[in-house]
Motif scaffolding. Sequence first.
Motif, PDB file in Angstrom:
ATOM      1  N   HIS A 187       0.831  -1.202   0.000  1.00 12.28           N
ATOM      2  CA  HIS A 187       0.000   0.000   0.000  1.00 12.28           C
ATOM      3  C   HIS A 187       0.866   1.252   0.000  1.00 12.28           C
ATOM      4  O   HIS A 187       1.916   1.281   0.645  1.00 12.28           O
ATOM      5  CB  HIS A 187      -0.897   0.044   1.242  1.00 12.28           C
ATOM      6  CG  HIS A 187      -2.046  -0.913   1.198  1.00 12.28           C
ATOM      7  ND1 HIS A 187      -1.888  -2.276   1.295  1.00 12.28           N
ATOM      8  CD2 HIS A 187      -3.384  -0.692   1.060  1.00 12.28           C
ATOM      9  CE1 HIS A 187      -3.083  -2.865   1.238  1.00 12.28           C
ATOM     10  NE2 HIS A 187      -3.994  -1.921   1.089  1.00 12.28           N
ATOM     11  N   LEU A 188       0.399   2.274  -0.698  1.00 13.70           N
ATOM     12  CA  LEU A 188       0.956   3.615  -0.592  1.00 13.70           C
ATOM     13  C   LEU A 188       0.000   4.414   0.283  1.00 13.70           C
ATOM     14  O   LEU A 188      -1.176   4.582  -0.058  1.00 13.70           O
ATOM     15  CB  LEU A 188       1.078   4.274  -1.967  1.00 13.70           C
ATOM     16  CG  LEU A 188       1.877   3.505  -3.028  1.00 13.70           C
ATOM     17  CD1 LEU A 188       1.912   4.306  -4.325  1.00 13.70           C
ATOM     18  CD2 LEU A 188       3.281   3.193  -2.536  1.00 13.70           C
ATOM     19  N   VAL A 189       0.493   4.851   1.438  1.00  9.54           N
ATOM     20  CA  VAL A 189      -0.317   5.613   2.383  1.00  9.54           C
ATOM     21  C   VAL A 189       0.091   7.072   2.255  1.00  9.54           C
ATOM     22  O   VAL A 189       1.202   7.452   2.639  1.00  9.54           O
ATOM     23  CB  VAL A 189      -0.103   5.106   3.822  1.00  9.54           C
ATOM     24  CG1 VAL A 189      -0.931   5.922   4.809  1.00  9.54           C
ATOM     25  CG2 VAL A 189      -0.459   3.628   3.915  1.00  9.54           C
ATOM     26  N   MET A 190      -0.790   7.894   1.712  1.00  8.96           N
ATOM     27  CA  MET A 190      -0.440   9.270   1.384  1.00  8.96           C
ATOM     28  C   MET A 190      -1.084  10.250   2.354  1.00  8.96           C
ATOM     29  O   MET A 190      -2.297  10.215   2.577  1.00  8.96           O
ATOM     30  CB  MET A 190      -0.865   9.603  -0.041  1.00  8.96           C
ATOM     31  CG  MET A 190      -0.256   8.693  -1.086  1.00  8.96           C
ATOM     32  SD  MET A 190      -0.790   9.147  -2.750  1.00  8.96           S
ATOM     33  CE  MET A 190      -0.125   7.765  -3.704  1.00  8.96           C
ATOM     34  N   GLU A 191      -0.260  11.103   2.905  1.00  5.43           N
ATOM     35  CA  GLU A 191      -0.729  12.205   3.740  1.00  5.43           C
ATOM     36  C   GLU A 191      -0.384  13.494   3.003  1.00  5.43           C
ATOM     37  O   GLU A 191       0.778  13.758   2.690  1.00  5.43           O
ATOM     38  CB  GLU A 191      -0.060  12.170   5.112  1.00  5.43           C
ATOM     39  CG  GLU A 191      -0.560  13.212   6.077  1.00  5.43           C
ATOM     40  CD  GLU A 191      -2.025  13.041   6.465  1.00  5.43           C
ATOM     41  OE1 GLU A 191      -2.618  14.033   6.952  1.00  5.43           O
ATOM     42  OE2 GLU A 191      -2.578  11.930   6.284  1.00  5.43           O
ATOM     43  N   CYS A 192      -1.404  14.283   2.683  1.00  4.93           N
ATOM     44  CA  CYS A 192      -1.220  15.466   1.839  1.00  4.93           C
ATOM     45  C   CYS A 192      -1.029  16.720   2.691  1.00  4.93           C
ATOM     46  O   CYS A 192      -1.807  16.975   3.616  1.00  4.93           O
ATOM     47  CB  CYS A 192      -2.422  15.647   0.926  1.00  4.93           C
ATOM     48  SG  CYS A 192      -2.786  14.193  -0.095  1.00  4.93           S
ATOM     49  N   LYS A 193      -0.012  17.497   2.368  1.00  2.81           N
ATOM     50  CA  LYS A 193       0.285  18.731   3.088  1.00  2.81           C
ATOM     51  C   LYS A 193       0.558  19.854   2.091  1.00  2.81           C
ATOM     52  O   LYS A 193       1.181  19.640   1.050  1.00  2.81           O
ATOM     53  CB  LYS A 193       1.504  18.557   3.999  1.00  2.81           C
ATOM     54  CG  LYS A 193       1.304  17.535   5.112  1.00  2.81           C
ATOM     55  CD  LYS A 193       0.217  17.958   6.081  1.00  2.81           C
ATOM     56  CE  LYS A 193      -0.004  16.922   7.171  1.00  2.81           C
ATOM     57  NZ  LYS A 193      -1.172  17.260   8.027  1.00  2.81           N
ATOM     58  N   ALA A 194       0.109  21.048   2.449  1.00  6.36           N
ATOM     59  CA  ALA A 194       0.357  22.210   1.596  1.00  6.36           C
ATOM     60  C   ALA A 194       1.807  22.651   1.662  1.00  6.36           C
ATOM     61  O   ALA A 194       2.310  23.314   0.755  1.00  6.36           O
ATOM     62  CB  ALA A 194      -0.562  23.363   2.002  1.00  6.36           C
ATOM     63  N   SER A 195       2.498  22.273   2.741  1.00  3.99           N
ATOM     64  CA  SER A 195       3.912  22.609   2.902  1.00  3.99           C
ATOM     65  C   SER A 195       4.537  21.616   3.866  1.00  3.99           C
ATOM     66  O   SER A 195       3.833  20.847   4.538  1.00  3.99           O
ATOM     67  CB  SER A 195       4.081  24.043   3.427  1.00  3.99           C
ATOM     68  OG  SER A 195       3.455  24.175   4.690  1.00  3.99           O
ATOM     69  N   GLY A 196       5.856  21.635   3.950  1.00  2.00           N
ATOM     70  CA  GLY A 196       6.540  20.733   4.854  1.00  2.00           C
ATOM     71  C   GLY A 196       6.420  21.180   6.301  1.00  2.00           C
ATOM     72  O   GLY A 196       5.903  22.258   6.602  1.00  2.00           O
ATOM     73  N   PHE A 197       6.902  20.348   7.226  1.00  2.96           N
ATOM     74  CA  PHE A 197       6.871  20.672   8.646  1.00  2.96           C
ATOM     75  C   PHE A 197       8.096  20.075   9.315  1.00  2.96           C
ATOM     76  O   PHE A 197       8.750  19.179   8.767  1.00  2.96           O
ATOM     77  CB  PHE A 197       5.589  20.147   9.309  1.00  2.96           C
ATOM     78  CG  PHE A 197       5.399  18.661   9.166  1.00  2.96           C
ATOM     79  CD1 PHE A 197       5.941  17.771  10.084  1.00  2.96           C
ATOM     80  CD2 PHE A 197       4.671  18.140   8.104  1.00  2.96           C
ATOM     81  CE1 PHE A 197       5.761  16.400   9.957  1.00  2.96           C
ATOM     82  CE2 PHE A 197       4.481  16.768   7.956  1.00  2.96           C
ATOM     83  CZ  PHE A 197       5.036  15.903   8.885  1.00  2.96           C
ATOM     84  N   GLY A 198       8.419  20.581  10.497  1.00  3.60           N
ATOM     85  CA  GLY A 198       9.569  20.098  11.241  1.00  3.60           C
ATOM     86  C   GLY A 198       9.196  19.044  12.257  1.00  3.60           C
ATOM     87  O   GLY A 198       8.015  18.864  12.595  1.00  3.60           O
ATOM     88  N   SER A 199      10.200  18.363  12.771  1.00  2.00           N
ATOM     89  CA  SER A 199       9.952  17.275  13.724  1.00  2.00           C
ATOM     90  C   SER A 199       9.454  17.791  15.066  1.00  2.00           C
ATOM     91  O   SER A 199       8.974  17.001  15.889  1.00  2.00           O
ATOM     92  CB  SER A 199      11.223  16.456  13.924  1.00  2.00           C
ATOM     93  OG  SER A 199      12.283  17.274  14.391  1.00  2.00           O
ATOM     94  N   GLU A 200       9.538  19.088  15.304  1.00  2.00           N
ATOM     95  CA  GLU A 200       9.060  19.667  16.561  1.00  2.00           C
ATOM     96  C   GLU A 200       7.643  20.225  16.439  1.00  2.00           C
ATOM     97  O   GLU A 200       7.075  20.685  17.431  1.00  2.00           O
ATOM     98  CB  GLU A 200      10.008  20.788  17.024  1.00  2.00           C
ATOM     99  CG  GLU A 200      11.443  20.337  17.251  1.00  2.00           C
ATOM    100  CD  GLU A 200      11.542  19.258  18.315  1.00  2.00           C
ATOM    101  OE1 GLU A 200      10.804  19.342  19.319  1.00  2.00           O
ATOM    102  OE2 GLU A 200      12.337  18.321  18.140  1.00  2.00           O
ATOM    103  N   SER A 201       7.075  20.211  15.234  1.00  2.00           N
ATOM    104  CA  SER A 201       5.747  20.794  15.039  1.00  2.00           C
ATOM    105  C   SER A 201       4.674  19.854  15.557  1.00  2.00           C
ATOM    106  O   SER A 201       4.902  18.658  15.779  1.00  2.00           O
ATOM    107  CB  SER A 201       5.505  21.081  13.554  1.00  2.00           C
ATOM    108  OG  SER A 201       5.330  19.876  12.840  1.00  2.00           O
ATOM    109  N   SER A 202       3.468  20.392  15.715  1.00  2.00           N
ATOM    110  CA  SER A 202       2.345  19.575  16.196  1.00  2.00           C
ATOM    111  C   SER A 202       1.983  18.496  15.172  1.00  2.00           C
ATOM    112  O   SER A 202       1.498  17.423  15.531  1.00  2.00           O
ATOM    113  CB  SER A 202       1.131  20.466  16.468  1.00  2.00           C
ATOM    114  OG  SER A 202       0.756  21.186  15.299  1.00  2.00           O
TER     115      SER A 202
END
Length: 327
Positions: A55-70
């Motif tokens: 399976h390809l499990v896709m999570e769509c985001k308008a921009s990237g995020f850091g490992s400290e973000s919520s």
Amino acid sequence: MSASRPYFEAGYRLRALGPRFTFATTVKTKLVSIGWNPAPPEPDIVVHHHRSGDHLVMECKASGFGSESSTAGQARKLLVAGADAEAALSISGEAFILYTLPSEDADLQMQCLEEIRAELEAAGLEAAPYGTLGLKIDESGLWADLRLSRPCDKPHLLAILGRVLVSPAVGGDSRPLYLIPYDPTTAENQDPDEKAYCYRQLLERVYLSAVRALGTARVPDSIVLLGDDLLREATFGISLKWHAKELNKLKRDLLRGINTVLNRKSLKGRVQHNASQVEVILNDDAERQVAINMLLKANSEQLALKDVNGQLDIEDGIDESSSVSEV
């Protein structure tokens, strides 16, 4: 391989939108012991390769995020759930967690996912294979660039690895076909004009589905327009695989809009609706024609801009006597 259908040609098919994954009991216990929320994640898109079970499990985001973000909390749970694909998806095979976002954010996003993987490993948790699916539009069309966290020799993944054209530009427009024009789970992140455009497309499809249902019904009869049927036809059947709880409200709003359009003038009092359907009592072909004309004449653009709920006073501008050919 067709330039515009590389994933389809490689054997991938849509399995679900917004499904709720399942954690094994041992994983839940581990998450609780380290103070993490054990509620399973709900990824945006799950694509299934039938022959391999992967399976390809896709999570769509308008921009990237850091490992400290919520947002990183959701990424942790996706990587943990995907590591036990059989528990998460109730089927054999591997799950590849892919963050789908603008291509310019892909490098930093991959670094973030690597930091999250290291964090999970330090906590004694296994992580699923992961990667990014970078999207970019240029004069040729819409491109998808798949990158994975580890080398892979699976033919079905090699077929789509790297940069592939998924939607050629036609007439200067590279937007893919909107199988689901409007998604209430992402609408708050859309530009207002794009949001209005998307909702208008969905509304027009739903109204045309209602017109087809009325046009093929035998009268006199009580015609029932089911919200599930209208949405299924408007989304080319994909709503059957759409698990978002927000769909219930969307269907209610669409049905309320149809009721507002039809329950007036000569049909007033003979249209009833609830959360799942609209019922229209028609005595003859002339009344059927009236109902069809009302739906075709409804100002869908105004409806789309009116609080995105399909409710509007449209007494002006509707002539019950006009024929379908005039619309």
